[in-house]
Write a protein that holds these residues in place. Structure first.
Motif, PDB file in Angstrom:
ATOM      1  N   GLY A  50       0.822  -1.208   0.000  1.00 50.08           N
ATOM      2  CA  GLY A  50       0.000   0.000   0.000  1.00 50.08           C
ATOM      3  C   GLY A  50       0.854   1.254   0.000  1.00 50.08           C
ATOM      4  N   LYS A  51       0.254   2.349  -0.421  1.00 45.94           N
ATOM      5  CA  LYS A  51       0.985   3.623  -0.495  1.00 45.94           C
ATOM      6  C   LYS A  51       0.384   4.630   0.479  1.00 45.94           C
ATOM      7  N   PHE A  52       1.220   5.597   0.849  1.00 47.10           N
ATOM      8  CA  PHE A  52       0.751   6.696   1.690  1.00 47.10           C
ATOM      9  C   PHE A  52       1.306   8.001   1.154  1.00 47.10           C
ATOM     10  N   LYS A  53       0.603   9.076   1.487  1.00 45.14           N
ATOM     11  CA  LYS A  53       1.083  10.412   1.134  1.00 45.14           C
ATOM     12  C   LYS A  53       0.535  11.401   2.156  1.00 45.14           C
ATOM     13  N   THR A  54       1.430  12.223   2.678  1.00 46.94           N
ATOM     14  CA  THR A  54       1.048  13.307   3.571  1.00 46.94           C
ATOM     15  C   THR A  54       1.651  14.588   3.030  1.00 46.94           C
ATOM     16  N   THR A  55       0.824  15.608   2.850  1.00 50.00           N
ATOM     17  CA  THR A  55       1.323  16.902   2.418  1.00 50.00           C
ATOM     18  C   THR A  55       1.690  17.707   3.663  1.00 50.00           C
ATOM     19  N   MET A  56       2.931  18.171   3.712  1.00 51.72           N
ATOM     20  CA  MET A  56       3.393  19.023   4.799  1.00 51.72           C
ATOM     21  C   MET A  56       3.601  20.414   4.213  1.00 51.72           C
ATOM     22  N   ALA A  57       3.099  21.433   4.928  1.00 54.48           N
ATOM     23  CA  ALA A  57       3.133  22.782   4.365  1.00 54.48           C
ATOM     24  C   ALA A  57       3.351  23.832   5.440  1.00 54.48           C
ATOM     25  N   ALA A  58       4.063  24.886   5.049  1.00 61.17           N
ATOM     26  CA  ALA A  58       4.187  26.049   5.923  1.00 61.17           C
ATOM     27  C   ALA A  58       2.813  26.711   5.980  1.00 61.17           C
ATOM     28  N   LYS A  59       2.385  27.104   7.172  1.00 65.33           N
ATOM     29  CA  LYS A  59       1.055  27.707   7.316  1.00 65.33           C
ATOM     30  C   LYS A  59       0.917  29.009   6.533  1.00 65.33           C
ATOM     31  N   ASP A  60       2.033  29.692   6.282  1.00 64.82           N
ATOM     32  CA  ASP A  60       1.971  30.951   5.525  1.00 64.82           C
ATOM     33  C   ASP A  60       1.919  30.720   4.015  1.00 64.82           C
ATOM     34  N   GLY A  61       1.925  29.446   3.591  1.00 62.49           N
ATOM     35  CA  GLY A  61       1.812  29.116   2.170  1.00 62.49           C
ATOM     36  C   GLY A  61       3.106  29.233   1.387  1.00 62.49           C
ATOM     37  N   SER A  62       4.227  29.486   2.067  1.00 63.53           N
ATOM     38  CA  SER A  62       5.485  29.721   1.353  1.00 63.53           C
ATOM     39  C   SER A  62       6.139  28.449   0.811  1.00 63.53           C
ATOM     40  N   PHE A  63       5.806  27.286   1.386  1.00 65.35           N
ATOM     41  CA  PHE A  63       6.475  26.055   0.964  1.00 65.35           C
ATOM     42  C   PHE A  63       5.627  24.856   1.366  1.00 65.35           C
ATOM     43  N   SER A  64       5.638  23.815   0.532  1.00 65.00           N
ATOM     44  CA  SER A  64       5.010  22.551   0.904  1.00 65.00           C
ATOM     45  C   SER A  64       5.708  21.414   0.169  1.00 65.00           C
ATOM     46  N   PHE A  65       5.541  20.214   0.696  1.00 61.88           N
ATOM     47  CA  PHE A  65       6.080  19.033   0.027  1.00 61.88           C
ATOM     48  C   PHE A  65       5.244  17.822   0.420  1.00 61.88           C
ATOM     49  N   ASP A  66       5.308  16.787  -0.410  1.00 64.64           N
ATOM     50  CA  ASP A  66       4.608  15.541  -0.119  1.00 64.64           C
ATOM     51  C   ASP A  66       5.603  14.528   0.425  1.00 64.64           C
ATOM     52  N   PHE A  67       5.257  13.948   1.573  1.00 59.21           N
ATOM     53  CA  PHE A  67       6.020  12.881   2.192  1.00 59.21           C
ATOM     54  C   PHE A  67       5.284  11.603   1.806  1.00 59.21           C
ATOM     55  N   GLU A  68       5.914  10.773   0.943  1.00 62.52           N
ATOM     56  CA  GLU A  68       5.179   9.615   0.448  1.00 62.52           C
ATOM     57  C   GLU A  68       6.074   8.406   0.263  1.00 62.52           C
ATOM     58  N   GLY A  69       5.421   7.248   0.307  1.00 64.05           N
ATOM     59  CA  GLY A  69       6.170   6.016   0.147  1.00 64.05           C
ATOM     60  C   GLY A  69       5.244   4.826   0.012  1.00 64.05           C
ATOM     61  N   THR A  70       5.862   3.632   0.053  1.00 65.37           N
ATOM     62  CA  THR A  70       5.154   2.370  -0.123  1.00 65.37           C
ATOM     63  C   THR A  70       5.528   1.432   1.022  1.00 65.37           C
ATOM     64  N   TYR A  71       4.518   0.819   1.620  1.00 67.30           N
ATOM     65  CA  TYR A  71       4.765  -0.128   2.714  1.00 67.30           C
ATOM     66  C   TYR A  71       5.377  -1.412   2.189  1.00 67.30           C
ATOM     67  N   ILE A  72       6.454  -1.867   2.837  1.00 71.04           N
ATOM     68  CA  ILE A  72       7.067  -3.136   2.472  1.00 71.04           C
ATOM     69  C   ILE A  72       6.739  -4.216   3.503  1.00 71.04           C
ATOM     70  N   GLU A  73       6.317  -3.807   4.707  1.00 70.87           N
ATOM     71  CA  GLU A  73       5.838  -4.770   5.696  1.00 70.87           C
ATOM     72  C   GLU A  73       4.909  -4.058   6.668  1.00 70.87           C
ATOM     73  N   VAL A  74       3.783  -4.698   6.958  1.00 73.09           N
ATOM     74  CA  VAL A  74       2.816  -4.175   7.916  1.00 73.09           C
ATOM     75  C   VAL A  74       2.406  -5.319   8.837  1.00 73.09           C
ATOM     76  N   LYS A  75       2.605  -5.136  10.134  1.00 70.90           N
ATOM     77  CA  LYS A  75       2.116  -6.067  11.149  1.00 70.90           C
ATOM     78  C   LYS A  75       1.266  -5.219  12.098  1.00 70.90           C
ATOM     79  N   THR A  76      -0.050  -5.315  11.961  1.00 73.60           N
ATOM     80  CA  THR A  76      -0.983  -4.475  12.694  1.00 73.60           C
ATOM     81  C   THR A  76      -0.653  -4.440  14.186  1.00 73.60           C
ATOM     82  N   TYR A  77      -0.599  -3.227  14.723  1.00 71.78           N
ATOM     83  CA  TYR A  77      -0.288  -2.910  16.133  1.00 71.78           C
ATOM     84  C   TYR A  77       1.174  -3.141  16.510  1.00 71.78           C
TER      85      TYR A  77
END
Length: 136
Positions: A50-77
């Motif tokens: 599965g994939k994830f993406k989180t947009t991180m941004a300066a509140k003043d709108g001057s800069f933002s970027f996406d932090f994203e990737g793909t899960y290679i292993e998930v063990k719930t909890y």
């Protein structure tokens, strides 16, 4: 290159910690290193491949970027491992300690910023997660 580790102990059950870490409606509330930043968007498909993406941004709108990737292993909890878009690996362990949960993040550093700065930024986000989880 050596990995970086940050950790925190959260006064909450592992199931709650997992939910707050993985659900987009929570991710947008805690994913920032300082109060002048925020996370206006998050999506998360929590499963191996599965994939994830989180947009991180300066509140003043001057800069933002996406932090994203793909899960290679998930063990719930217990465990999340993923690979970022730039091929760095991240491992997050969720360890039950009585009625608390220890979260340990280990990640490959990027080559642009000093290791101590990266460690400080990731620790600040983890500290925000602890505060958010314990107060909600």
């Amino acid at each position: 290159m050596e990995t970086i580790t940050v950790q925190v102990v959260i006064d909450a059950a592992t199931e709650k910690v997992w939910d707050f870490w993985t659900k987009p409606e929570h991710i947008t509330q805690w994913t920032h290193a300082s109060d002048d930043w925020h996370a206006p968007y998050a999506e998360n498909d929590v499963r191996t491949g599965g994939k994830f993406k989180t947009t991180m941004a300066a509140k003043d709108g001057s800069f933002s970027f996406d932090f994203e990737g793909t899960y290679i292993e998930v063990k719930t909890y217990n465990l999340l491992e993923y690979i970022l878009e730039d091929s760095r690996k991240v491992k997050i362990d969720f360890i039950k300690e009585g009625d608390k949960t220890k979260v340990i993040e280990t990640f490959d550093p990027e080559g642009t910023n000093p290791v101590e700065m990266q460690k400080g930024g990731w620790q600040a986000i983890l500290d925000n997660f602890k505060k958010y989880t314990e107060t909600n």
